[in-house]
Design an enzyme around this catalytic site. Structure first.
Site, mmCIF file in Angstrom:
data_model
loop_
_atom_site.group_PDB
_atom_site.id
_atom_site.type_symbol
_atom_site.label_atom_id
_atom_site.label_comp_id
_atom_site.label_asym_id
_atom_site.label_seq_id
_atom_site.Cartn_x
_atom_site.Cartn_y
_atom_site.Cartn_z
ATOM 1 N N SER A 190 0.804 -1.216 0.000
ATOM 2 C CA SER A 190 0.000 0.000 0.000
ATOM 3 C C SER A 190 0.843 1.275 0.000
ATOM 4 C CB SER A 190 -0.948 0.012 1.201
ATOM 5 O OG SER A 190 -0.237 -0.173 2.410
ATOM 6 N N ASP A 228 -1.426 5.694 12.037
ATOM 7 C CA ASP A 228 -0.734 5.365 10.788
ATOM 8 C C ASP A 228 0.551 6.172 10.681
ATOM 9 O OD1 ASP A 228 0.134 4.777 8.268
ATOM 10 O OD2 ASP A 228 -1.757 5.197 7.255
ATOM 11 N N HIS A 257 2.193 5.109 6.180
ATOM 12 C CA HIS A 257 1.834 5.780 4.929
ATOM 13 C C HIS A 257 2.096 7.283 5.051
ATOM 14 C CE1 HIS A 257 -0.515 2.009 5.064
ATOM 15 N NE2 HIS A 257 -0.158 1.947 3.794
#
Length: 447
Positions: free
Chosen positions: A167, A414, A417
């Site tokens: 991702s 997170d 990312h």
């Protein structure tokens, strides 16, 4: 003139005194006036020649020893430019530099780009600070050109590009979609190629006949669940290290540009398989099973991926390795309350590449160099898109708690990312720069 020390096993250290100098890897010796005053006689001439020969042999021996002791793995940390310098031509190293203030507006916003997904849409989900968007990468020895979407689309006219990986690879593709959105919007044609359109995306820019895709493959090699309790964020999985993941291997052959990356999934519990047999595991805690490090699995995954690309009969594309993207969890691990709340970049003095990030980076680069050497036999190009060290300095660029809907019952921050817009946009500035460089090389070769 020098003394030799044996400070660690299998490695000899040579300390030169001031009368010996280092010049670009060669040694020079100061000649004393008393030596110059020798009378020129056959005996003295022969003696000088013999002495000079001994000195040259000795310095060659010293040079060999010092070179053999300078592997980056022996140091606590190092600069990635030390590794890149082996193969780079004498041009500007765009990956060596600093993040500098850039007060101008970013290329796009979450309001101007309608292709942004919530996972990266930090402003939509309430991030209160904006300073993280006002830094730009500045190489030490040159200027990195701003991303020019019209120029990019002309370069890829009639071509295709895919991101292969996890991702974070999609994070880069989403950045590219937004960077191009000021010139053109694509048609989402994902449903024509896959039923799993959340993970396998394809976009088509009709005016440029350009296809952009992402093949989701977090390990690059074949994998399967091995946990009897089912799949979860940290469940046990099987990896088949000598078998490429067919999700991308069967699709990638006709793409012109392939950007390969992988990283964070290799920290989870994994059982390693080779030649249809279990060879060990990482962090699986299974009785009587051999412990194998995550670095071995990481190395073999990239080796298999690169060899697969080399084996594809019709593959003529340029392969870019986008190097490991570090996470920045502080105050706990990712599943134990860790967060990344910083609002400014680190300086190069505050943060150095070391530990697991260094090992992952070196592993990737070593496998890329081997693929690069083998690929030349088929005319294939393997290139290093080096993002590890520059992203190590950006703890402020992650979504933290602003990468998920506040209505979802998820407690994990997170710090893997990257917010869009944000520092990940620099990856595509690098990509465009490298694509233009490849075009110039091809033109020079034809001329």
């Amino acid at each position: 003139m020098f003394k030799i020390q044996e400070n660690r096993p299998n490695c000899i250290h040579i300390n030169l005194i001031p009368n010996a100098k280092f010049l670009t890897g060669h040694y020079t010796m100061k000649v004393y006036a008393t030596e110059l005053s020798w009378r020129i006689t056959p005996y003295n001439t022969q003696r000088k020649v013999s002495l000079l020969a001994l000195i040259l042999i000795l310095f060659a021996f010293i040079h060999l020893l010092t070179n053999n002791c300078q592997s980056p793995l022996l140091f606590r940390y190092f600069k990635t430019s030390d590794v890149r310098g082996i193969a780079l031509e004498k041009k500007c190293d765009i990956f060596s530099g600093n993040w500098v203030p850039h007060p101008e507006e970013p290329y796009y916003s979450n309001e101007s780009c309608h292709l942004m997904i919530d996972q990266h849409n930090c402003m939509k989900l309430g991030r209160p600070d904006k300073e993280f968007m006002n830094w730009r990468w500045k190489p030490n020895e040159c200027e990195l050109p701003l991303f020019n979407p019209a120029q990019f689309l002309e370069l890829v006219r009639g071509k295709s590009m895919t991101f292969v990986g996890d991702s974070v690879g999609r994070n880069q593709m989403q950045s590219l979609l937004c960077l191009l959105s000021s010139v053109a919007y694509p048609e989402d044609i994902s449903h024509k190629y896959s039923s799993n359109t959340d993970y396998f995306k394809r976009y088509f820019y009709a005016d440029y006949r350009f296809t952009l895709a992402i093949f989701w493959s977090p390990f690059l090699v074949k994998s399967s669940d091995a946990d009897p309790n089912g799949h979860s964020l940290n469940s046990l999985m099987n990896l088949y290290l000598d078998e490429a993941d067919e999700a991308w291997a069967k699709e990638v052959e006709n793409f012109d540009y392939v950007i390969v990356s992988a990283g964070q999934w290799f920290f989870r519990p994994l059982i390693y398989n080779e030649n249809s047999k279990v060879i060990g595991c990482h962090k699986c805690f299974i009785k009587n099973m051999t412990a194998v490090t995550k670095y071995y699995g990481y190395r073999m995954a990239f080796r298999t991926a690169f060899r697969t690309l080399q084996s594809l009969k019709n593959y003529k594309g340029i392969t870019f390795l986008r190097t490991f993207s570090p996470s920045h969890f502080e105050n706990g691990d990712w599943n134990k309350g860790g967060n990344c709340a910083r609002t400014r970049p680190f300086t190069s003095q505050e943060m150095k590449l070391e530990g697991y990030a260094m090992e992952f980076y070196l592993t990737q680069v070593e496998e890329l160099r081997a693929a690069e050497k083998e690929g030349t036999k088929r005319g294939l190009k393997f290139r290093l898109l080096d993002t590890t060290e520059i992203m190590l300095l950006r703890p402020d660029g992650h979504p933290n708690q602003y990468g998920q809907s506040p209505h979802k019952n998820v407690a994990v921050n997170d710090c893997v990312h990257w917010c869009l817009p944000g520092p990940v946009d620099a990856w595509n500035e690098f990509l465009l720069y490298m694509m233009k460089t490849e075009g110039q090389r091809s033109l020079q070769g034809r001329l």
